[in-house]
Design an enzyme around this catalytic site. Sequence first.
Site: not given
Length: 699
Positions: A467, A478, A492
Site C-alpha cells: 500500500s 519512477d 495492494k
Amino acid sequence: MRSTILLVTALLFAMHVGAKVVDTAAPLTYTETQSKTAIEIIDKLSTRHYRKLALDDNLSSAYLDKLLETLDPGRAYFYASDIAGFEKSRAKFDDFFKKGDLAIGFQIYNQYTARINSRLLSIIAELEDPETQYNFTVDESLDADRENASWPKDKAEADELWRKRVKAAVLSLKLSGKSVEEAKTTLTRRYKNQQSRLQQQDREDVFETLINALTLLYDPHTSYLSPRTLENFNINMSLSLEGIGAVLQTEDEFTKIVRLVAAGPADKTGQLKPSDKILAVGQGKEGELIDIVGWRLDEVVQLIRGEPNTIVRLQIQPANEDATAIKTVTISRERVKLEEQAAKKAVFEVKEGNSTYRLGVIDVPAFYLDFEAYRQRDPNFKSTTRDVMQLLQELEQENVDGIILDLRNNGGGSLQEATTLTDLFIDQGPVVQIRQSNETISRHHRSRARAVYRGPLLVLINRLSASASEIFAGAIQDYGRGIIVGSQSFGKGTVQSLTGLQEGQLKITESKFYRVSGDSTQHRGVIPDILLPNLIDSSEVGESSYETALPWDKIHAVAHDKYYDITELMKEINPQHEARVAVSPDFNFLKDQLQMVAELKEKKALSLNEKTRLTEKTLLDQRNLASENARRKAKGEAPYPSYEALKAANEEENANALSSPVQIDTEKDAMLREAGFVLADFITSQRVEASSKLANFQE
C-alpha cells in the site's frame, strides 16, 4: 481458498465467512429485509465498484463455483449427486439476485449443513468408540490438495475420505507428542466444538456467506458486513492497537496469520510469520490450550484478544515446515505503542575495493500519523515524515555517504504520510495518481517542497511491503531517485470505502492507485531493480495470490523529473551483486531453504504411515542441520553437533530478542548488508558523474 480480509492495523478478523457449521434442526430461510438488501447490494456493485462486471449467466456460473468453494473447499462434504442438483441453477443466480430471490442459495446452504451435521455425528461416534483403533503401519496416503479433486460420488466414497482425514489428524497429534487416546480426546473436543457452533448459526450468517460469495467475484477486498459483523468490526477498530498485533484470516478450517504489526507483541517474539496456522489458544502461562480448528474467526479473535499485560499462548503449525513441527508461543498482550513503531536509525560500514563507506539505515515499520494530535494542531504531533526528517538530519551530521530506507514488512498506513515522506527525497512533483470507478483521475498527492535529503538513496522492500510503502517505493523508482532492492512487493493498489445498506454495510473497492509512470501498484506491486530471495511464498501471500484480485494495468504517465538512469546503472551494479551473492554463506543458506520449501510444497500426498513420516521428519531435520552448519563453517564458526542443539540455540536467540529492545541488526541481517554493498557500488560508480549531477540538483 481464502476469505475476504479486513486489513486493520492490529489483531482483526476476516469478516468473510468460510466453511462453517450450521444447525439443521430446521431449514433456514431469508427475510424480506435481506431480499431488499441483496437488491441494494447488486445495485451498488453494478454502479460503484471499480470492476465493471455484467450480472449475467457468466457471473452466475462463477458464483456457483465460488459458493461451493466457500462452503466446501476440500470437496469433502457434498456428494456428486448434490452438485448435479445445484447445476440446474448454474445460469440462474443473476436473475435470482436481481429479484432478491435467495431461495436456491439458502437451499444449497441447508443441504451443506445437513451433510456437515451428519459427518460430525459419525466422526464423534468413531472417536468416542473405545474399540476404534488406527493402524499406522499401513502404506496409504491422504491427498493433501483437493482443490480440483472430484466430489465424492456417494456416502461410501466420502466415508473413506473422512476415514483418512481423521486418521491423518490422529497421526499428526501423535507425532507431536500425544498418545492416541489423547489425540482422540483432542479431536473429539474439536468436532464437538464445531457441533456446538451448529446450534448458533442463523439466517444472518447464511445471508452474509451467500452475499460474500458474490462480492468475492468482484475483488477480494469487497465484502458485506452483517449487523453483527459490523458491530465486531467497530469494536476492533476501537481496539485496533491492543492485543497481540497480528492480522488474521480464515483458510479452510484454519486460522492463518496474514501479517504481523510492526513492533507489536507477536512481532517481538520473533517466532511467528505470515502463513503460520493457529491450532489452539490458551490463557495465561498454564491455562488449557483450547483447540480452535474449525472456529469462526471472530470467535478466535475473542479468545486471543484481552487486557494489556496478560498472557496468551498460541499453538502454531509453522508455515513451510513439516506438519508435525508444532510449537507453542507465549505472548504478553499489550497496546502497540506509537513510539515503538517509530522510525529508527543505525550506521554501519561496508568496504568496497579500497574505499570504506559509512551508510545510514532508517527503518520505517509503518506510515503512522497521530491523527488526534494533528487535528488539535499540536506542533509536536508524531508522524513518519517528521521522525524520518529528524533522523536524516542526524545521519547527515554523522557524515554518512548514503542512506538505506528500509520498508520491509511495512504494510502501509497513511497515504498522506507516503506523500510527505516522498517529499523529503524529491523536489516538487506528483507522487501518485488515483483513478475512481467513474474513470476520473486525481493527482492531488504531490511533493510540494525541495528535497531535504539529496544524497545517494536505496529503498529496501519485500513481499510484505504494501500500500503506502508501494506508493513511496514506486515514486522513488519512477523518478530514478534511488535504487529499489529486495523482493516484489505485496501489490495492494486499491482503495475501499464503507457504504450503508438497509441491513449491514458494504465495503466496496472504488478506486485504484497508479504511479507517476502510469503503472498500477495493484497486483504486480513494485519490482525491485535488484531482486533478493525471500522465504515468503508469493503464491500464498500478496495480492496476486487472490484469485479475483483486480489486474495490473496502466494509464497515461504524468510529467515528472528523472534524477538517475537506474537501468543503465544496473548494467554495472547487478553483476557485482550477483558475484557477491554467489559466494555468500548467508545467501547460499537461503537458497537451500528455498529449495526445501519448494520440495515440501510439491508434496501432494500426506503419508499415513508413522514410520514413513518419522523418516521424512528426520531427513528434513538433517537437511536443516547440514544447511546451517555449511553456513557456519563458511563463516568460520563451530558447527552444531545435532539438530536438537540447533533448535535450542534458535529458541535461546528468540528469547533474547524478546527481552531486548527492537533494534536494527546491521551485522546478522544479510539482506541489509547486501543492500549496503549495492549502495556502495552505486556511490562508487557515480562518484565523478554523481558529483556533478548532485551539484546541479542542489542548485
